[in-house]
Design a protein around this motif. Sequence first.
Motif, PDB file in Angstrom:
ATOM      1  N   GLY A 220     -18.838  21.186 -11.184  1.00  9.61           N
ATOM      2  CA  GLY A 220     -19.200  20.057 -11.824  1.00  9.61           C
ATOM      3  C   GLY A 220     -19.171  21.127 -13.514  1.00  9.61           C
ATOM      4  O   GLY A 220     -18.578  22.029 -14.139  1.00  9.61           O
ATOM      5  N   TRP A 221     -20.048  20.724 -14.757  1.00 15.85           N
ATOM      6  CA  TRP A 221     -20.070  20.803 -15.696  1.00 15.85           C
ATOM      7  C   TRP A 221     -22.048  21.669 -16.033  1.00 15.85           C
ATOM      8  O   TRP A 221     -23.002  20.697 -15.572  1.00 15.85           O
ATOM      9  CB  TRP A 221     -19.685  19.768 -17.007  1.00 15.85           C
ATOM     10  N   ASP A 222     -22.095  22.156 -16.895  1.00 16.72           N
ATOM     11  CA  ASP A 222     -22.672  22.877 -17.237  1.00 16.72           C
ATOM     12  C   ASP A 222     -23.987  21.802 -18.340  1.00 16.72           C
ATOM     13  O   ASP A 222     -25.323  22.109 -17.544  1.00 16.72           O
ATOM     14  CB  ASP A 222     -22.842  24.275 -18.019  1.00 16.72           C
ATOM     15  N   VAL A 223     -23.344  21.412 -18.953  1.00 19.85           N
ATOM     16  CA  VAL A 223     -24.405  20.327 -19.753  1.00 19.85           C
ATOM     17  C   VAL A 223     -23.287  19.261 -20.007  1.00 19.85           C
ATOM     18  O   VAL A 223     -22.177  19.266 -20.123  1.00 19.85           O
ATOM     19  CB  VAL A 223     -24.256  21.187 -20.737  1.00 19.85           C
ATOM     20  N   VAL A 224     -24.509  18.159 -19.124  1.00 19.88           N
ATOM     21  CA  VAL A 224     -23.738  16.963 -19.606  1.00 19.88           C
ATOM     22  C   VAL A 224     -24.439  16.099 -20.289  1.00 19.88           C
ATOM     23  O   VAL A 224     -25.891  15.654 -20.088  1.00 19.88           O
ATOM     24  CB  VAL A 224     -23.825  15.509 -18.051  1.00 19.88           C
ATOM     25  N   VAL A 225     -24.374  15.210 -21.324  1.00 21.69           N
ATOM     26  CA  VAL A 225     -24.812  14.900 -22.220  1.00 21.69           C
ATOM     27  C   VAL A 225     -24.106  13.182 -22.244  1.00 21.69           C
ATOM     28  O   VAL A 225     -23.068  12.646 -22.548  1.00 21.69           O
ATOM     29  CB  VAL A 225     -24.222  15.454 -23.991  1.00 21.69           C
ATOM     30  N   ASP A 226     -25.086  12.171 -22.345  1.00 23.41           N
ATOM     31  CA  ASP A 226     -25.036  10.819 -21.942  1.00 23.41           C
ATOM     32  C   ASP A 226     -24.802  10.783 -23.795  1.00 23.41           C
ATOM     33  O   ASP A 226     -26.737  10.451 -24.247  1.00 23.41           O
ATOM     34  CB  ASP A 226     -26.576  10.112 -21.205  1.00 23.41           C
ATOM     35  N   CYS A 227     -24.186   9.975 -24.339  1.00 26.98           N
ATOM     36  CA  CYS A 227     -24.313   9.025 -25.729  1.00 26.98           C
ATOM     37  C   CYS A 227     -24.452   7.884 -25.878  1.00 26.98           C
ATOM     38  O   CYS A 227     -24.020   6.677 -26.896  1.00 26.98           O
ATOM     39  CB  CYS A 227     -23.224  10.045 -27.155  1.00 26.98           C
ATOM     40  N   THR A 228     -24.370   7.095 -24.686  1.00 28.93           N
ATOM     41  CA  THR A 228     -23.752   5.463 -24.087  1.00 28.93           C
ATOM     42  C   THR A 228     -25.084   4.990 -24.284  1.00 28.93           C
ATOM     43  O   THR A 228     -25.097   3.680 -24.595  1.00 28.93           O
ATOM     44  CB  THR A 228     -22.896   5.501 -23.625  1.00 28.93           C
ATOM     45  N   GLY A 229     -25.917   5.128 -23.290  1.00 27.13           N
ATOM     46  CA  GLY A 229     -27.359   5.121 -23.007  1.00 27.13           C
ATOM     47  C   GLY A 229     -26.876   3.194 -21.871  1.00 27.13           C
ATOM     48  O   GLY A 229     -27.591   2.245 -21.796  1.00 27.13           O
ATOM     49  N   VAL A 230     -25.798   3.525 -21.440  1.00 30.60           N
ATOM     50  CA  VAL A 230     -25.516   2.829 -20.795  1.00 30.60           C
ATOM     51  C   VAL A 230     -25.132   2.799 -19.083  1.00 30.60           C
ATOM     52  O   VAL A 230     -25.303   4.056 -18.554  1.00 30.60           O
ATOM     53  CB  VAL A 230     -24.188   2.330 -20.481  1.00 30.60           C
ATOM     54  N   GLU A 231     -26.073   2.264 -18.252  1.00 33.36           N
ATOM     55  CA  GLU A 231     -26.175   2.483 -16.667  1.00 33.36           C
ATOM     56  C   GLU A 231     -25.205   3.277 -15.775  1.00 33.36           C
ATOM     57  O   GLU A 231     -25.692   4.325 -15.616  1.00 33.36           O
ATOM     58  CB  GLU A 231     -27.181   1.242 -16.381  1.00 33.36           C
ATOM     59  N   ALA A 232     -23.929   2.212 -16.174  1.00 28.09           N
ATOM     60  CA  ALA A 232     -22.331   2.796 -15.189  1.00 28.09           C
ATOM     61  C   ALA A 232     -22.503   4.630 -15.911  1.00 28.09           C
ATOM     62  O   ALA A 232     -22.408   5.631 -14.565  1.00 28.09           O
ATOM     63  CB  ALA A 232     -21.875   2.020 -15.279  1.00 28.09           C
ATOM     64  N   ALA A 233     -22.367   4.448 -16.585  1.00 26.79           N
ATOM     65  CA  ALA A 233     -22.393   6.104 -17.495  1.00 26.79           C
ATOM     66  C   ALA A 233     -23.352   7.126 -17.127  1.00 26.79           C
ATOM     67  O   ALA A 233     -23.384   8.079 -16.828  1.00 26.79           O
ATOM     68  CB  ALA A 233     -22.215   6.082 -19.069  1.00 26.79           C
ATOM     69  N   ILE A 234     -24.987   6.657 -17.098  1.00 29.13           N
ATOM     70  CA  ILE A 234     -25.555   7.802 -17.499  1.00 29.13           C
ATOM     71  C   ILE A 234     -25.485   7.552 -15.418  1.00 29.13           C
ATOM     72  O   ILE A 234     -25.928   9.283 -15.005  1.00 29.13           O
ATOM     73  CB  ILE A 234     -27.130   6.717 -17.814  1.00 29.13           C
ATOM     74  N   THR A 235     -25.617   7.060 -14.937  1.00 27.87           N
ATOM     75  CA  THR A 235     -25.343   7.310 -13.030  1.00 27.87           C
ATOM     76  C   THR A 235     -24.578   8.094 -13.027  1.00 27.87           C
ATOM     77  O   THR A 235     -24.299   9.273 -12.025  1.00 27.87           O
ATOM     78  CB  THR A 235     -25.378   6.198 -12.465  1.00 27.87           C
ATOM     79  N   ASP A 236     -22.911   8.197 -13.919  1.00 28.86           N
ATOM     80  CA  ASP A 236     -22.131   9.260 -13.025  1.00 28.86           C
ATOM     81  C   ASP A 236     -21.734  10.496 -13.541  1.00 28.86           C
ATOM     82  O   ASP A 236     -21.608  11.202 -13.192  1.00 28.86           O
ATOM     83  CB  ASP A 236     -21.226   8.137 -13.596  1.00 28.86           C
ATOM     84  N   GLY A 237     -23.037  10.465 -15.069  1.00 28.66           N
ATOM     85  CA  GLY A 237     -22.750  12.039 -15.884  1.00 28.66           C
ATOM     86  C   GLY A 237     -23.570  12.913 -14.644  1.00 28.66           C
ATOM     87  O   GLY A 237     -23.155  13.900 -14.801  1.00 28.66           O
ATOM     88  N   LEU A 238     -25.299  11.565 -14.195  1.00 27.98           N
ATOM     89  CA  LEU A 238     -26.026  12.546 -13.541  1.00 27.98           C
ATOM     90  C   LEU A 238     -25.303  13.237 -11.977  1.00 27.98           C
ATOM     91  O   LEU A 238     -25.837  15.027 -11.418  1.00 27.98           O
ATOM     92  CB  LEU A 238     -26.866  11.608 -12.670  1.00 27.98           C
ATOM     93  N   ALA A 239     -23.992  12.843 -11.925  1.00 29.44           N
ATOM     94  CA  ALA A 239     -23.611  13.733 -10.488  1.00 29.44           C
ATOM     95  C   ALA A 239     -22.012  14.146 -11.043  1.00 29.44           C
ATOM     96  O   ALA A 239     -22.332  14.989  -9.737  1.00 29.44           O
ATOM     97  CB  ALA A 239     -22.703  11.842 -10.122  1.00 29.44           C
ATOM     98  N   ARG A 240     -22.138  14.622 -12.274  1.00 27.92           N
ATOM     99  CA  ARG A 240     -20.976  15.546 -12.752  1.00 27.92           C
ATOM    100  C   ARG A 240     -21.523  16.484 -13.301  1.00 27.92           C
ATOM    101  O   ARG A 240     -20.728  17.864 -13.445  1.00 27.92           O
ATOM    102  CB  ARG A 240     -20.062  14.322 -13.874  1.00 27.92           C
ATOM    103  N   VAL A 241     -23.623  16.704 -12.932  1.00 25.85           N
ATOM    104  CA  VAL A 241     -23.794  18.296 -13.515  1.00 25.85           C
ATOM    105  C   VAL A 241     -23.947  19.140 -12.298  1.00 25.85           C
ATOM    106  O   VAL A 241     -24.214  19.282 -10.680  1.00 25.85           O
ATOM    107  CB  VAL A 241     -25.450  18.199 -13.706  1.00 25.85           C
ATOM    108  N   GLY A 242     -23.164  20.474 -12.718  1.00 30.39           N
ATOM    109  CA  GLY A 242     -23.077  21.002 -12.386  1.00 30.39           C
ATOM    110  C   GLY A 242     -24.036  21.897 -11.188  1.00 30.39           C
ATOM    111  O   GLY A 242     -25.643  21.803 -11.973  1.00 30.39           O
ATOM    112  N   LYS A 243     -24.233  23.504 -10.694  1.00 34.73           N
ATOM    113  CA  LYS A 243     -25.311  23.666 -10.177  1.00 34.73           C
ATOM    114  C   LYS A 243     -26.053  24.437 -11.560  1.00 34.73           C
ATOM    115  O   LYS A 243     -25.690  24.913 -12.314  1.00 34.73           O
ATOM    116  CB  LYS A 243     -24.894  24.762  -8.859  1.00 34.73           C
ATOM    117  N   GLY A 244     -27.035  24.603 -11.256  1.00 39.47           N
ATOM    118  CA  GLY A 244     -28.070  24.667 -12.591  1.00 39.47           C
ATOM    119  C   GLY A 244     -28.268  24.236 -13.902  1.00 39.47           C
ATOM    120  O   GLY A 244     -28.307  24.888 -14.958  1.00 39.47           O
ATOM    121  N   GLY A 245     -27.171  23.148 -13.783  1.00 41.48           N
ATOM    122  CA  GLY A 245     -26.896  22.696 -15.018  1.00 41.48           C
ATOM    123  C   GLY A 245     -27.949  21.641 -15.909  1.00 41.48           C
ATOM    124  O   GLY A 245     -29.281  21.217 -15.352  1.00 41.48           O
ATOM    125  N   THR A 246     -27.840  21.351 -16.970  1.00 45.10           N
ATOM    126  CA  THR A 246     -28.315  19.962 -17.356  1.00 45.10           C
ATOM    127  C   THR A 246     -28.246  19.079 -17.963  1.00 45.10           C
ATOM    128  O   THR A 246     -27.365  18.427 -18.251  1.00 45.10           O
ATOM    129  CB  THR A 246     -29.451  20.765 -18.757  1.00 45.10           C
TER     130      THR A 246
END
Length: 313
Positions: A220-246
Amino acid sequence: MKAAVVVTPGQIAIEKVPDPTPGPRDVVVEVAGCGICGTDLHIMDGEFAPAYPIIPGHEFAGRVVEVGSAVTELSVGEQVAVDPSLHCGECYQCKRARGNLCENWNAIGVTKPGGAAEFALAPAANCFPLPDGVNVADAALIEPLSCAVRGFDVLPRRLADHYLIYGAGTMGLMMMELAKRAGAASVSMVDINPTRLETARLLGCTAAVTTADELTAPRGWDVVVDCTGVEAAITDGLARVGKGGTFLQFGVASYGARAVIEPYKIYNQEITITGSMAVLHSFDRAGELWAGGLLPADVFVSHRYPWTTTPRR
């Protein structure tokens, strides 16, 4: 003077309105450049602005043409960028240095007349004097940059972190540039717009893709940032955060937007989910970064529209 006025949600018009008059600690700014932000689109949709009509425009810069009786630090003719945030300084949040969460929050261009006009009123304290050599119209971009700086204030900013950013528009590209300068090991960009991805590549991202499935990141990624405000992107991004990530929710979602989270994963992998709201002690720092050439203005400005002005009375 003339101004663009959101008369009611969905209706905007060019109207003649009274010239602003400065109070003792205010200045009047002749607007040289005013950006159009996603927040302005929300205002057009009937969100954020508490009352209509409203003159939008919270990203603006220009020339001081009148100063209040108690203003000594600015003079007529000086070029400034304007922080639109208006904090009361007295509420619970303000007293805890969280003015962006002010219980009596106001903002130029959201609750008060903004920069989509020939002239705009601003507190002197909210003006960042522009050094010589800075294009005053382009300095309207200092406000969105100050929001990005605020976003980085809430992130861990560890050296060699891996970043995944959703949205390669203005804000996503600004976050990318800050991530690179914060010591990121990689910065990958996701956007469905191929033109935006080309811009991200031009600025030197690590990868630019239409879906994160195209990337390989087993941890996963250490830091995932959503700059879209789009539901699908937010849900997808939340699933991509690695352990101990933000995960940083930076994009402005609609009021009714909802995203899916996995509570057990947040607990078990010590994932942090945080948000960033507007500007907080970040405007002057953004101004200094802009004046230092952090961002190439022409990359961030897609269109320039003239405004026919009349002389200040």
